[in-house]
Design an enzyme around this catalytic site. Sequence first.
Site, short mmCIF file in Angstrom:
data_model
loop_
_atom_site.label_atom_id
_atom_site.label_comp_id
_atom_site.label_asym_id
_atom_site.label_seq_id
_atom_site.Cartn_x
_atom_site.Cartn_y
_atom_site.Cartn_z
N TYR A 53 48.51 49.51 35.87
CA TYR A 53 47.15 49.78 36.31
C TYR A 53 46.39 50.65 35.32
O TYR A 53 46.98 51.45 34.62
CB TYR A 53 47.17 50.49 37.67
CG TYR A 53 47.64 49.65 38.82
CD1 TYR A 53 47.85 48.27 38.69
CD2 TYR A 53 47.90 50.22 40.06
CE1 TYR A 53 48.30 47.51 39.77
CE2 TYR A 53 48.33 49.48 41.14
CZ TYR A 53 48.53 48.12 40.99
OH TYR A 53 48.98 47.38 42.06
N GLY A 245 32.81 39.42 53.45
CA GLY A 245 31.64 38.54 53.54
C GLY A 245 30.61 38.77 52.48
O GLY A 245 29.61 38.04 52.40
#
Length: 348
Positions: A53, A245
């Site tokens: 990471y 969404g």
Amino acid sequence: MKYRKLGRTDLDVSLIGLGTMTWGEQNSEAEAHEQLDYALSRGINLVDTAEMYPVPPKPETQGRTETYIGTWLAKTRRRHDIVLASKAAGPVRDPKRPGHIRDGKTFLDRNNLTAALDASLKRLQTDYLDLYQLHWPDRSTATFGRAYPWIDDDYTVPIQETLEVLRDFVRAGKVRHIGVSNETPWGVAQFLKHAETQGLPRIASIQNPYSLLNRTYEQGLAEFSHLEQVSLLAYSPLAMGVLSGKYLDGARPEGARLTLYTRFTRYSNAQSEAATREYVQLARAHGLSPTHLALAWVNQRPFVASNLIGATTLEQLRENIDSAEVTLSPALLEEIERIHAQQPNPAP
């Protein structure tokens, strides 16, 4: 915050775990420290990172996430308040993946794992990890959304050999418990077999993707969680934010992951968008945010020890953690199953 046992260990981990892969790329050191402070104030104790990471992985940023955690630990001296987990990279067999870590020498053998662990401990400014995980298998197999490749590798490190190295880490006090990540049912079975027959450390956990768009864990691995107590640490529970969404109808919010990085396409196909639309509509019909629907569903799965969320803002982090207080009704769970049956696992 709720807590669940990690495998057969004595560790209790928070139901919401703090993922960190944006720190050092989308998040600054100060923001990483702010997230850690806030997460602990809400009862989170599991902090998950990796030597690779931040993501997307780059030579110039590799290890920066662990470094940020290390500076926070040095500043706050709260090492004993967290369950600290990291991961060692596996071999890079796909030419499309970056091979900058240890010059591409990342087989899961003694030399490489020792180098990986010692470097992680140095960056993290600690002398032990509560959980040390293998980021992906040494062998070529079905990982990161691809089908089983049916490849005969020129060389792989035997699982027993890897476990012997991890055993020595445990004996040395550098690692308390071990786990796997992006593993398959065959792999988990092999790890458990060698642990039982050779007296080697037993894996406590498996960190695999799990969300409303990817429920493949249920098909072969959930049974190991149930019968062998290998806990799932669920990653990408929001499918890289898709299940919120915010990407519907081609939207690309400023600063969002899929806006910034076009390489992440796993959850962007038409089938995933269609399923996401239905889940978003279902959440809103029940007065829930789509994020809470997606995360609460993962939280309620019996094989999940911790739901690893990631956030780039405190507002996102707050909403994600709040999902631990949401309980989905049986009727709502039935509606989720109806949508799933129409389009199962559109983003495996």
